[in-house]
Design a protein around this motif. Structure first.
Motif: not given
Length: 651
Positions: A381-386, A435-444
């Protein structure tokens, strides 16, 4: 019957029990490879009711078949057929298809099964309008499709004809012709979201817009009715074909109908005159069926319309010919308990099983002891930009990417694996997501994909049922390739050997004495006596028909047939000579048979029976080949253990 289905049937007979062998007694060995007592007992007991040949129910005979199968598989592997690219490719395709049914939650809820049963008791007639939109469509395209379906619904609500509106608005390719009409359907016939809306909508109402994987729909329920269960009927069919025109078929069915009206037994007429050989032998009886099962809606509707036992329909015409249908029994819908096992199986295969995918993934996480790695999520989440949807971005290589994200037994999943997954899933420009939503969805997605892939790769080890079914197919496919290589292709190409085989066995291809006959049937003895007298006077058959069946009345049914010794059943007291006449009386149905000509027995020509010769040639080749295999791969049966097996199986 040299097809893959035949070979796979043999595979079902003989395989699926080789896994998880415990230390136990060996029944036999094939070239030193042990075959355990439990394997033979299980396959024998599993398949004994499927085997129609009584000789194969004999334990010694069955053991012989079992050994032959083992020998063939041994030879196939010795020849390296299991290493062929074509074999591996087909096997891989089948495994992928089979595994798909195991990569979902099998703990289907009782609520879904009960819901499916309740819906199975009804049929719905509905129409729909579809505006297509892909699951991955942009918000703009999604909104456009939604607005279009709303516009179509408003027009219908305001009084526009649904069918005409469907022709204008629906993107279902068939709507231009059918106005969105879907006909009748019940449970499991539509995707689950569509089924839900259809069953919740009242007759005459229009549903609110809803979405499936195809896009947005509205559905109008035109009618609904209770299921009629199943029905058992018999029929007499007069086919239309190259030998009989439609008019001739209609005339014959009307003649048969008159005989029925005069009290002639339905079963007798079906046996003598029906052109459906699969049912004629049983008095025309068809195996019970439900609504929507047959290929003829007209036949089905007529059958279900009959109310009383033994009630007869009027002659009806289908694409197969003309029929008269007799009701034998009506069967009400089965109870929930009677259908529960079948419904459970269907629910598992249906799209509704996705409702419990989360439960399945949780079970895999528990199985492989996977915990949510919060540190990893925070790192990405820190390295993926919003602003990922509006700019190019990459994840630079660094030491952190070597860290462990989670592990699956002996397999380590790293940050690098997830980083590569993220890079492959970069969103298209214009899609608004932080970015945070993207990381959460992609991790799932990544977690689910990785778990499923690992579980899929280890299915044979983790799921005994999958291993059994897959091994059955694997061995059946291998046997098919072997038989094609060693027997079937040789029989097709060795024309000289085939001809020689025929020439040395001509005495086995003799057509027995044949009687060309005229058959006449009626309930009236005086009519049959009249036919008998006219035949003795050697009157032409057409003239006899005109004299006996005057006007529109069909008093006597006539046919010309061949009776072959050894192939056909002859009536008691049959007079097997030229001009010989035999009369039988079954109930109130009298049949006269007159022999017009006696054809002496003869050797059938090769061209007449080439198919039969090929089959015999193949059987002979296989017999000699199996004898060679028994020499090549010695088979040793422990007679003491076999005696024990017989005692246990014959209890």
């Amino acid at each position: 019957m040299h097809t893959k289905s035949f070979v796979f049937f043999l595979g079902l007979l003989f395989f699926g029990f080789a896994n998880a062998q415990k230390k136990e007694e060996v029944l036999l060995t094939v070239d030193g490879t042990p075959v355990y007592i439990s394997e033979f007992k299980k396959v024998y007991l599993k398949n004994i009711d499927l085997v129609k040949d009584d000789s194969q129910k004999n334990i010694d005979e069955y053991l012989d078949l079992f050994v032959n199968y083992k020998l063939k598989l041994k030879e196939a592997k010795t020849l390296g057929l299991d290493q062929k690219k074509e074999y591996q490719k087909e096997l891989s395709g089948y495994r992928k298809q089979l595994a798909s049914g195991y990569l979902t939650d099998t703990r289907t809820s009782d609520a879904l099964i009960k819901e499916a049963y309740d819906r199975s008791l009804e049929r719905i007639n509905a129409s729909h309008i579809l505006t297509m939109v892909k699951p991955t469509a942009s918000p703009q395209d999604t909104l456009k499709a939604y607005n279009k379906i709303i516009e179509a619904r408003n027009k219908v609500i305001d009084g526009a004809n649904f069918g005409e509106t469907a022709k204008s608005y629906s993107e279902d390719p068939s709507a231009a012709k059918n106005g969105g009409d879907l006909g009748w359907f019940s449970v499991f016939r539509m995707v689950y979201p569509f089924e839900n809306e259809a069953f919740k909508t009242k007759i005459g109402d229009i549903s609110q817009p809803f979405r499936t994987r195809f896009g947005y729909h509205i559905v109008k329920v035109n009618n609904r009715e209770k299921s009629l269960g199943e029905v058992t009927v018999a029929h007499i069919m007069v086919a239309t074909n190259e030998k009989r025109t439609e008019d001739q078929a209609k005339t014959r069915i009307e003649e048969i109908n008159q005989q029925l009206n005069q009290g002639v037994s339905f079963a007798s007429l079906a046996k003598e005159y029906s052109d459906d050989p699969s049912t004629a032998i049983d008095g025309g009886k068809i195996r019970r069926f439900g609504q929507g099962v047959l290929n003829s809606e007209k036949f089905e509707k007529t059958a279900f319309a009959l109310q009383e036992k033994d009630e007869l329909s009027q002659p009806i015409q289908t694409k197969y010919g003309w029929h008269i249908i007799k009701l034998i029994e009506k069967h009400p819908p089965k109870s929930f308990e009677e259908q529960k096992a079948e419904l459970t199986s269907k629910v598992k295969r249906d799209s509704r099983s996705k409702l419990v995918t989360t439960s399945f993934m949780n079970s895999l996480k528990e199985k492989y002891e996977i915990a949510r790695n919060e540190n990893a999520l925070q790192y990405f989440k820190q390295i993926i930009p919003d602003t990922i949807s509006n700019q190019e971005w990459v994840i630079e290589e660094n030491e952190d990417l070597n860290k462990e994200l989670f592990s699956l037994k002996d397999q380590k999943i790293t940050y690098q694996d997830f980083a590569e997954f993220l890079m492959n899933k970069r969103l298209r420009a214009g899609i608004r997501v932080d970015g945070d939503t993207f990381v959460e969805e992609m991790f799932t997605q990544f977690e689910s994909t990785t778990l499923l892939e690992y579980y899929d790769e280890h299915l044979e080890d983790d799921n005994a049922d999958f291993a059994t079914v897959f091994n059955e197919y694997k061995d059946g496919l291998l046997l098919f390739d072997l038989m094609e290589t060693k027997i079937w292709n040789v029989a097709k190409t060795d024309s000289a050997g085939l001809r020689q085989f025929y020439n040395t066995r001509k005495d086995e291809y003799v057509q027995a004495e044949t009687y060309k006959i005229i058959k006449a049937s009626s309930t009236r003895k005086d009519a049959i006596e009249q036919v008998k007298d006219l035949l003795k006077q050697q009157k032409p058959l057409e003239e006899i028909k005109r004299k006996v069946n005057t006007g529109d009345a069909v008093i006597v049914l006539f046919s010309e047939e061949d009776l072959i010794k050894g192939e056909h059943t002859f009536p008691k007291g049959f007079v097997g000579k030229k001009d010989g006449i035999t009369i039988t009386n079954e109930g109130n149905f009298i049949t006269l048979i007159m022999v017009k000509e006696v054809v002496s027995s003869r050797v059938r020509k090769f061209e007449e029976i080439k198919g039969e010769v090929i089959n015999d040639f193949q059987e002979n080749m296989e017999k000699d080949w199996l004898a060679e295999l028994r020499t090549k791969y010695p088979v040793k049966v422990d007679t003491r253990v076999l005696k024990k097996v017989k005692k246990e199986l014959l209890k």
